[in-house]
Scaffold this motif. Sequence first.
Motif, PDB file in Angstrom:
ATOM      1  N   ALA A  25       9.337  14.878  32.775  1.00  0.00           N
ATOM      2  CA  ALA A  25       8.796  14.030  33.850  1.00  0.00           C
ATOM      3  C   ALA A  25       9.564  12.719  33.990  1.00  0.00           C
ATOM      4  O   ALA A  25       9.855  12.280  35.099  1.00  0.00           O
ATOM      5  CB  ALA A  25       7.309  13.753  33.623  1.00  0.00           C
ATOM      6  N   LEU A  26       9.899  12.081  32.860  1.00  0.00           N
ATOM      7  CA  LEU A  26      10.604  10.796  32.926  1.00  0.00           C
ATOM      8  C   LEU A  26      12.122  10.941  32.874  1.00  0.00           C
ATOM      9  O   LEU A  26      12.846   9.977  33.107  1.00  0.00           O
ATOM     10  CB  LEU A  26      10.132   9.861  31.808  1.00  0.00           C
ATOM     11  CG  LEU A  26       8.673   9.415  31.894  1.00  0.00           C
ATOM     12  CD1 LEU A  26       8.365   8.440  30.770  1.00  0.00           C
ATOM     13  CD2 LEU A  26       8.366   8.790  33.242  1.00  0.00           C
ATOM     14  N   GLY A  27      12.628  12.115  32.542  1.00  0.00           N
ATOM     15  CA  GLY A  27      14.064  12.373  32.595  1.00  0.00           C
ATOM     16  C   GLY A  27      14.881  11.826  31.447  1.00  0.00           C
ATOM     17  O   GLY A  27      16.091  11.632  31.590  1.00  0.00           O
ATOM     18  N   ALA A  95       6.317  10.709  39.203  1.00  0.00           N
ATOM     19  CA  ALA A  95       6.752  11.755  38.278  1.00  0.00           C
ATOM     20  C   ALA A  95       5.963  11.686  36.975  1.00  0.00           C
ATOM     21  O   ALA A  95       5.582  12.713  36.412  1.00  0.00           O
ATOM     22  CB  ALA A  95       8.249  11.634  38.000  1.00  0.00           C
ATOM     23  N   ALA A  96       5.711  10.464  36.498  1.00  0.00           N
ATOM     24  CA  ALA A  96       4.955  10.303  35.256  1.00  0.00           C
ATOM     25  C   ALA A  96       3.526  10.808  35.418  1.00  0.00           C
ATOM     26  O   ALA A  96       3.000  11.507  34.545  1.00  0.00           O
ATOM     27  CB  ALA A  96       4.959   8.836  34.825  1.00  0.00           C
ATOM     28  N   VAL A  97       2.897  10.476  36.535  1.00  0.00           N
ATOM     29  CA  VAL A  97       1.526  10.936  36.789  1.00  0.00           C
ATOM     30  C   VAL A  97       1.510  12.457  36.931  1.00  0.00           C
ATOM     31  O   VAL A  97       0.649  13.139  36.365  1.00  0.00           O
ATOM     32  CB  VAL A  97       0.932  10.231  38.028  1.00  0.00           C
ATOM     33  CG1 VAL A  97      -0.383  10.873  38.451  1.00  0.00           C
ATOM     34  CG2 VAL A  97       0.724   8.740  37.734  1.00  0.00           C
ATOM     35  N   ALA A  98       2.484  13.009  37.652  1.00  0.00           N
ATOM     36  CA  ALA A  98       2.574  14.463  37.790  1.00  0.00           C
ATOM     37  C   ALA A  98       2.808  15.121  36.437  1.00  0.00           C
ATOM     38  O   ALA A  98       2.380  16.253  36.210  1.00  0.00           O
ATOM     39  CB  ALA A  98       3.690  14.841  38.765  1.00  0.00           C
ATOM     40  N   GLY A  99       3.461  14.392  35.522  1.00  0.00           N
ATOM     41  CA  GLY A  99       3.736  14.910  34.190  1.00  0.00           C
ATOM     42  C   GLY A  99       2.613  14.711  33.196  1.00  0.00           C
ATOM     43  O   GLY A  99       2.744  15.063  32.034  1.00  0.00           O
ATOM     44  N   GLY A 100       1.508  14.111  33.636  1.00  0.00           N
ATOM     45  CA  GLY A 100       0.352  13.996  32.757  1.00  0.00           C
ATOM     46  C   GLY A 100      -0.074  12.590  32.388  1.00  0.00           C
ATOM     47  O   GLY A 100      -1.053  12.410  31.670  1.00  0.00           O
ATOM     48  N   ALA A 101       0.633  11.565  32.848  1.00  0.00           N
ATOM     49  CA  ALA A 101       0.225  10.190  32.549  1.00  0.00           C
ATOM     50  C   ALA A 101      -0.975   9.803  33.409  1.00  0.00           C
ATOM     51  O   ALA A 101      -1.171  10.347  34.495  1.00  0.00           O
ATOM     52  CB  ALA A 101       1.375   9.216  32.825  1.00  0.00           C
ATOM     53  N   GLN A 102      -1.749   8.860  32.920  1.00  0.00           N
ATOM     54  CA  GLN A 102      -2.844   8.299  33.704  1.00  0.00           C
ATOM     55  C   GLN A 102      -2.381   6.967  34.272  1.00  0.00           C
ATOM     56  O   GLN A 102      -1.875   6.112  33.540  1.00  0.00           O
ATOM     57  CB  GLN A 102      -4.080   8.090  32.836  1.00  0.00           C
ATOM     58  CG  GLN A 102      -4.690   9.387  32.364  1.00  0.00           C
ATOM     59  CD  GLN A 102      -5.940   9.142  31.542  1.00  0.00           C
ATOM     60  OE1 GLN A 102      -6.299   8.022  31.238  1.00  0.00           O
ATOM     61  NE2 GLN A 102      -6.596  10.223  31.169  1.00  0.00           N
ATOM     62  N   LEU A 103      -2.569   6.794  35.574  1.00  0.00           N
ATOM     63  CA  LEU A 103      -2.178   5.551  36.229  1.00  0.00           C
ATOM     64  C   LEU A 103      -3.196   4.471  35.894  1.00  0.00           C
ATOM     65  O   LEU A 103      -4.388   4.637  36.108  1.00  0.00           O
ATOM     66  CB  LEU A 103      -2.101   5.763  37.745  1.00  0.00           C
ATOM     67  CG  LEU A 103      -1.642   4.566  38.561  1.00  0.00           C
ATOM     68  CD1 LEU A 103      -0.193   4.217  38.237  1.00  0.00           C
ATOM     69  CD2 LEU A 103      -1.797   4.857  40.047  1.00  0.00           C
ATOM     70  N   VAL A 104      -2.710   3.360  35.354  1.00  0.00           N
ATOM     71  CA  VAL A 104      -3.557   2.200  35.085  1.00  0.00           C
ATOM     72  C   VAL A 104      -3.434   1.214  36.238  1.00  0.00           C
ATOM     73  O   VAL A 104      -4.427   0.665  36.701  1.00  0.00           O
ATOM     74  CB  VAL A 104      -3.183   1.539  33.734  1.00  0.00           C
ATOM     75  CG1 VAL A 104      -3.982   0.268  33.497  1.00  0.00           C
ATOM     76  CG2 VAL A 104      -3.380   2.536  32.593  1.00  0.00           C
ATOM     77  N   ALA A 105      -2.198   1.002  36.702  1.00  0.00           N
ATOM     78  CA  ALA A 105      -1.952   0.129  37.849  1.00  0.00           C
ATOM     79  C   ALA A 105      -0.673   0.583  38.540  1.00  0.00           C
ATOM     80  O   ALA A 105       0.310   0.912  37.869  1.00  0.00           O
ATOM     81  CB  ALA A 105      -1.837  -1.333  37.420  1.00  0.00           C
ATOM     82  N   PRO A 106      -0.652   0.610  39.877  1.00  0.00           N
ATOM     83  CA  PRO A 106       0.530   1.062  40.614  1.00  0.00           C
ATOM     84  C   PRO A 106       1.649   0.027  40.511  1.00  0.00           C
ATOM     85  O   PRO A 106       1.427  -1.107  40.062  1.00  0.00           O
ATOM     86  CB  PRO A 106       0.020   1.171  42.045  1.00  0.00           C
ATOM     87  CG  PRO A 106      -1.079   0.171  42.130  1.00  0.00           C
ATOM     88  CD  PRO A 106      -1.738   0.179  40.775  1.00  0.00           C
TER      89      PRO A 106
END
Length: 141
Positions: A25-27, A95-106
């Motif tokens: 996800a992060l490359g 990409a990070a959110v699609a890879g499983g991260a939870q968004l805390v702040a945009p």
Amino acid sequence: MSALQLRLVLETDDIDAALAFYRDALGLPVQEAYEAEGDARVVILGIPSATLEIANRSQIDYIDRVEVGRPAAHAYPLTMRVALEVADAGAATDAAVAGGAQLVAPPTETPWRSLNARLEGPDGVALTLFQELEQSEGDGA
């Protein structure tokens, strides 16, 4: 003595999920990988440049207010946050959110001219993805 390399070691119970996030996800490219007895595995991912940022509690609180709008560092079980510079904070956050991260702040523009997104990665790792913004001609630098 002068340190020649910085390695942050993330202990995880699910190395495949962590690789799917950080590598896929992060490359981050794989530099080395090793396996040993008893299902022991390590994968070393590369980042072209690293720094060790040391900040006091007041600065951490200030960064939280700028990036998130509220205290956030205290919500994490770790006393460290990993910050990765990316070329496009919006795309990297997606990409990070699609890879499983939870968004805390945009992605949020900071007073120090970067675009910072705050996430919680696999295993609760506090993560900032930041994009350095180009200085305008009127900035004087």
